[in-house]
Design a protein around this motif. Sequence first.
Motif, PDB file in Angstrom:
ATOM      1  N   LYS A 143       0.847  -1.297  -0.086  1.00 38.40           N
ATOM      2  CA  LYS A 143       0.129  -0.078   0.014  1.00 38.40           C
ATOM      3  C   LYS A 143       0.897   1.317  -0.003  1.00 38.40           C
ATOM      4  O   LYS A 143       0.418   2.536  -0.417  1.00 38.40           O
ATOM      5  CB  LYS A 143      -0.966  -0.130   1.254  1.00 38.40           C
ATOM      6  N   ALA A 144       1.977   1.187   0.697  1.00 35.97           N
ATOM      7  CA  ALA A 144       3.216   2.230   0.393  1.00 35.97           C
ATOM      8  C   ALA A 144       3.751   2.464  -0.767  1.00 35.97           C
ATOM      9  O   ALA A 144       4.553   3.544  -1.126  1.00 35.97           O
ATOM     10  CB  ALA A 144       3.931   2.223   1.553  1.00 35.97           C
ATOM     11  N   GLY A 145       3.603   1.483  -1.705  1.00 38.44           N
ATOM     12  CA  GLY A 145       4.262   1.406  -2.988  1.00 38.44           C
ATOM     13  C   GLY A 145       5.784   0.763  -3.050  1.00 38.44           C
ATOM     14  O   GLY A 145       6.337   1.196  -4.058  1.00 38.44           O
TER      15      GLY A 145
END
Length: 485
Positions: A143-145
């Motif tokens: 989700k943080a990439g």
Amino acid sequence: MTETQGCVVWLRNDLRLYDNPALDRALAQGGPVTLLYVLDDESAGHWRPGGAARWWLHHSLDALSADVAKRGGALVLRKGRAERVVPAVVREAKAASVAWTRRYTPWGIAVDKALKARFDTDGIEATSHQGAVLFEPWTVATKAGDPYKVFTPFHGACRKIGAPKPLPALGGRKRWRSAEVKSDTLDSWKLLPTGPDWAGGLRETWKPGEANAVRQLEAFLDDAVVTYDDDRNRPDRPGTSMLSPRLHWGELSPHRIWHAALARQADGRRKTADKGVESFLRELIWREFTHHVLFHFPHIPDEPLRPEFADFPWQYDKDTLKAWRFGRTGYPIVDAGMRQLRAIGWMHNRVRMITGSFLVKDLLLPWQDGEKWFWDELVDADLGNNTIGWQWVAGCGPDAAPYFRVFNPVTQGEKFDPEGCYVRRFVPELAKLPATWIHKPWEAPADALAKAGVTLGETYPRPIVDHKPARERALAAFGRIKKAA
């Protein structure tokens, strides 16, 4: 661009005609299509294909060349640095475009980028295509990439995405023509043994080539996949797919395997295969995970992902390393695995973990020593799988085994080869020992050894290390690394 100028399809680890997007793109253009394979040992450096892989490559190229010829085309073979050879063949073929399947090794990415820049300057259309993995490494992220370093959430993310379906067979084209370009002969590459013939076991075990790969996949899905969840850890049973070399060399695309497995799962007549198929799909995603990590952390073939392991107190001993390499450690399950590797260029995955643990934890030898040996001995020597496997067992990679997990070679043998069938096959000097003693012959009574024709220290070695103190030594060393972290 003039369509009739044709295209060069530069093959690498995609030695197949079906579900090959680069080839499909070339055929769709309507001009001559020339397939090219370049033996580039220079760009890969010390990670060039090892002996067993070169054996497979020879036979896979031979089979592919015959398949291409049946369709009116030609497979061109050239040896040398790809950055020189590929542009030369494109010029000779008078091609307006070149296409290839993307790869994810550090040197492969560097070469491909350089060639794309050169072709762009020369006005040649160069396209790269997905065909070696189910999911491009940059399309699966937290989700943080960030790239994943733990397998379970990576697996979940991949299952949510879903894998693309394989392409129709050759876009409907059964025949095509190729440009007239000179080719090396396959024999001139000397990929097969030139001295002692060590490939007898390989010939007995494997039949490289796309057609044989398809048959192997179908046989697995018709039979072994039903019990795969239970049998995949049993080296004494034919419970695995043994498709790893097919995937590595690209004789089958991962998309084709994935959707063939899903189709078998959906077959109402074979509901007993559900659990086996799920376990098999999970193993395919583990392969994806290794390519994902390699792409994002390209230094890991030579260095640990966890930097604190750079200072690990490895022990360097040529004699114990040699004993491990050639299956003379005195631990039957370890020796069986190492001899299987030498005999057929492949080792059962459970035994890869056992032999790996023995090297790095019982012997405290560097994981890189095992990684390099496997690289030369495996027909499926894949940089991602091999690297992550060794870093996993050494505890220094992504989602690594806990440092305190040290496989006991005796209990592992008793659990996964309870009757000793696997050991008897690859360590024949122990074949007559009862199952009670076959994984610990040093504990066998003298009469049992005599009856089996075993003389410890002569016909079969005594253990080169005592597992219990070796385990304590490993825990102490790994514990220091854990504190340093």
